[in-house]
Write an enzyme that holds these catalytic residues in place. Structure first.
Site, PDB file in Angstrom:
ATOM      1  N   CYS A 280     -28.032  55.826 119.548  1.00 53.58           N
ATOM      2  CA  CYS A 280     -28.547  55.381 120.844  1.00 53.58           C
ATOM      3  C   CYS A 280     -27.614  55.743 121.992  1.00 53.58           C
ATOM      4  O   CYS A 280     -28.066  56.159 123.053  1.00 53.58           O
ATOM      5  CB  CYS A 280     -28.796  53.877 120.821  1.00 53.58           C
ATOM      6  SG  CYS A 280     -27.373  52.917 120.320  1.00 53.58           S
TER       7      CYS A 280
ATOM      8  N   GLU B  71     -24.232  42.447 117.816  1.00 50.59           N
ATOM      9  CA  GLU B  71     -23.968  43.276 119.016  1.00 50.59           C
ATOM     10  C   GLU B  71     -24.285  42.446 120.257  1.00 50.59           C
ATOM     11  O   GLU B  71     -25.035  42.878 121.140  1.00 50.59           O
ATOM     12  CB  GLU B  71     -24.821  44.542 118.975  1.00 50.59           C
ATOM     13  CG  GLU B  71     -24.713  45.292 117.649  1.00 50.59           C
ATOM     14  CD  GLU B  71     -25.588  46.547 117.583  1.00 50.59           C
ATOM     15  OE1 GLU B  71     -26.692  46.533 118.147  1.00 50.59           O
ATOM     16  OE2 GLU B  71     -25.146  47.539 116.985  1.00 50.59           O
TER      17      GLU B  71
END
Ligand SMILES: [Zn+2]
Length: 666
Positions: A426, A330
């Site tokens: 998240c 990521e």
């Protein structure tokens, strides 16, 4: 300082209302396991067995840690943070929409969290329940200080919104526990968490309480990072030697992604000159560097913040304010490597970039930070949510083709439908806290220069305490759909105050009026317009910014965008969707700027400024049974009207292709 603000903007109120009505109640049910839920486990393209898909365990874990319930703790090692993010979003929601039922739920949650806190202030259900002897020993993967940071941020917001004293007590006890374990003294831990977040949280706690020890601890945690580039490796090796299991299922303790660069810990922050590793971690670090520099005046932190800013914004950011070019880790990759289809561009990373830009504005009143804040906010952050608040993106591509996303493993992380929820949840609550607290981004103040700065335009009524005096301003505007902005000063001290208005870079032409008269005695400095004389009670200031449709191009070093153009209007990036324009969007060619026109359409996608372009479509004259390639032959085109919509509104109709970068007129 801005004391309170009532956001009256239809644009923002619409988004806040869906979060209040959809997301916050939905997440409450998720964290309390009140109903079977549909959780997407493939958001990261990673391990799909990390969690049961029908239970979150979040609140149950706190009850188990408090000894009030028997059972096995469940969910990710950082599952506690979901409760904290819900609490923070609820806090900002209560600021916008007082609601006694919601406040009662939040108060109950605060009590449950307080019950789970250990007597020395330690708070983390995983380690309290499962591995009490491992506290603070696996910081590369434990997310202990990350979770603590989210709790502290939530506590600051919830205390400000409701005055709940317990939440602040728990936060201070937790911060003091961290202070007792981390620091330069012998016997303390000389390192920080693998996932930054605590640093920013401690700075916000310092702002609220004025307790110097929190500023000192935040600064220590920022500065210790990378001093020993093997800090995390040593903890990892110790875990292996002790035969401990990995804290995240599916990831090995010595996972290949977990190198020092991934954690921004390969060298001290003041020696970091490029954004490396996990993008969300980087921008959380950057936000703390900028706020820490603003609060402490420390030159080293300031220089670190500038270094990161220049690299991210100058070389590694998408047109939409997305960051993080690869799903592997990521992460950031290399300068100008900005692929539009295999992008990661996590919603959280753009939320973090918005924080970073806002704190840079605090450090240095330069409008360029406001421009980036708007770019991230109006495009990627808002694009992370369905218009009805019932679906969310983790990954925010600039080009999709649903069939490729489904069949190409390299694109499987790029969803072409927003998911209801994620196992690693998240993004939705991060987006929620951003949208619910948007009023906090409208203004900044300087007591020293007796100045109010208008950073982000939106209709609102705001109350300030400026150099000890009360100021009340009402702002009226339809921004972001047009940029006619009226400020009415309803209350101000006799000597007045200085007023500075941000002039975005896209606004080549602008004018300002004071009480109906065009003003020419102002100065422009670093993207802000400063009125020459103080303004006072009863004054009306009108700012007009031209907001034309713009055709933009990318730096030729970005090979993914070479030869392409995109359309913007004000802060909004535009895109084309298959449902408006047919399939094979790569065959479209935009007309020239004069061929573009737009209008506000109330009935399209809940009200957008829509753009029409008199463009062309390449006729596919390859024979039906043709091969893939042939000798180059002059192309033929047919006229096609192209419909463009703001990027944030894509994927709210039928599933289909989408793209931002288009071919120019041939
Ligand atoms: Zn996220």
């Amino acid at each position: 300082m801005l004391k309170n603000i009532e956001v009256n903007s239809k644009f923002w109120n619409d988004r806040q209302r869906v979060i209040k009505d959809q997301m916050i109640p939905y997440q409450w049910e998720v964290i309390n396991d009140l109903k079977k839920i549909d959780i997407a486990v493939t958001n990261t393209g990673g391990d799909t067995s990390a969690q049961d898909s029908d239970k979150s365990y979040v609140v149950e874990n706190f009850l188990i840690a408090a000894g009030k319930k028997q059972g096995k703790r469940g969910g990710m090692v950082f599952q506690d943070s979901d409760a904290y993010k819900w609490l923070e979003a609820a806090a900002y929601s209560l600021e916008c929409f007082p609601d006694s039922d919601l406040q009662k739920k939040a108060d109950e949650l605060v009590q449950i969290i307080a019950d789970a806190q250990e007597s020395d202030g330690y708070l983390n259900t995983y380690f309290t329940v499962n591995e009490p002897d491992r506290k603070y020993q696996s910081l590369y993967m434990s997310h202990e200080l990350y979770c603590a940071g989210h709790f502290i941020e939530a506590a600051v917001a919830y205390f400000k919104a409701t005055g709940n004293k317990l939440v602040l007590e728990v936060a201070q006890k937790l911060a003091d526990n961290i202070d007792n374990h981390f620091g330069p003294e012998e016997g303390k831990i000389h390192g920080s968490d693998g996932h930054e977040e605590i640093e920013l949280a401690l700075l916000r706690l310092y702002e609220l309480t004025s307790q110097e020890r929190y500023l000192k601890l935040a600064k220590y945690l920022l500065e210790i990072r990378g001093q020993d580039s093997e800090f995390f490796l040593k903890q990892q090796k110790n875990d292996v030697a002790l035969g401990r299991k990995s804290l995240i299922q599916g990831l090995e303790i010595l996972h290949k992604d977990f190198n020092a660069q991934y954690f921004q810990a390969d060298r001290p922050v003041d020696e970091q000159v490029e954004a490396k590793g996990h993008a969300v971690r980087v921008v959380y670090l950057c936000s703390a560097l900028a706020l820490g520099a603003a609060l402490s005046g420390c030159d080293k932190l300031k220089q670190s913040a500038y270094n990161y800013w220049n690299n991210i914004v100058g070389r590694r950011m998408y047109l939409t304010g997305a960051i993080g070019s690869t799903c592997h880790g990521e992460a950031f990759s290399a300068d100008y490597d900005l692929p539009n289809d295999s992008i990661y561009g996590e919603t959280c990373a753009s939320v973090g970039l918005t924080f970073f830009a806002n704190y840079m504005l605090r450090l240095n009143k330069d409008g360029v930070y406001g421009d980036v804040m708007e770019r991230a906010l109006y495009n990627t952050v808002l694009g992370g949510m369905n218009l009805d608040g019932k679906g969310y993106f983790y990954v925010n591509p600039l080009e999709v083709r649903p069939e490729y996303s489904k069949k190409n493993p390299g694109l499987i992380h790029v969803l072409t439908r927003r998911a209801h929820w994620f196992a690693c949840a998240c993004c939705p609550p991060n987006l929620a806290r951003m949208v619910m607290s948007i009023g906090h981004y409208a203004y900044q103040c300087s007591d020293e220069t007796n100045t109010i700065f208008a950073d982000l335009y939106m209709a609102n009524k705001a109350e300030f305490e400026l150099s000890g005096n009360k100021v009340v301003i009402e702002e009226q505007t339809s921004y972001p759909w047009d940029a006619d902005i009226t400020f009415k000063v309803q209350e101000a001290p006799e000597q007045g105050f200085n007023f500075a208005l941000r002039i975005p870079q896209w606004a080549q032409n602008y004018q300002v009026e004071l009480n109906g008269t065009l003003v020419s005695d102002f100065k422009i400095e670093q993207g802000f317009l400063y009125l020459a004389s103080p303004v006072g009670s009863g004054d009306v200031i009108k700012l007009h910014l031209d907001m034309p449709i713009d055709v933009v191009e990318a730096n030729p070093l970005i090979s993914a965008d070479y030869g392409k153009v995109a359309v913007m209007r004000g802060p909004m990036v535009y895109c084309v969707e298959q449902c408006d324009n047919g399939a094979q969007l790569q065959c479209l060619h935009l007309g020239e700027l004069k061929d573009l026109s737009g209008s506000f359409e109330q009935d399209v996608l809940e009200g957008i400024y829509q753009i029409k372009a008199q463009g062309l479509r390449r006729i596919n004259d390859f024979a039906l049974d043709s091969s893939l390639y042939r000798k180059a032959t002059p192309a033929h085109y047919e006229a096609q009207e192209i419909t463009l919509i703001p990027y944030y509104a894509w994927c709210n109709r039928e599933e289909g292709e989408m793209r931002v970068w288009l071919n120019p007129k041939p």
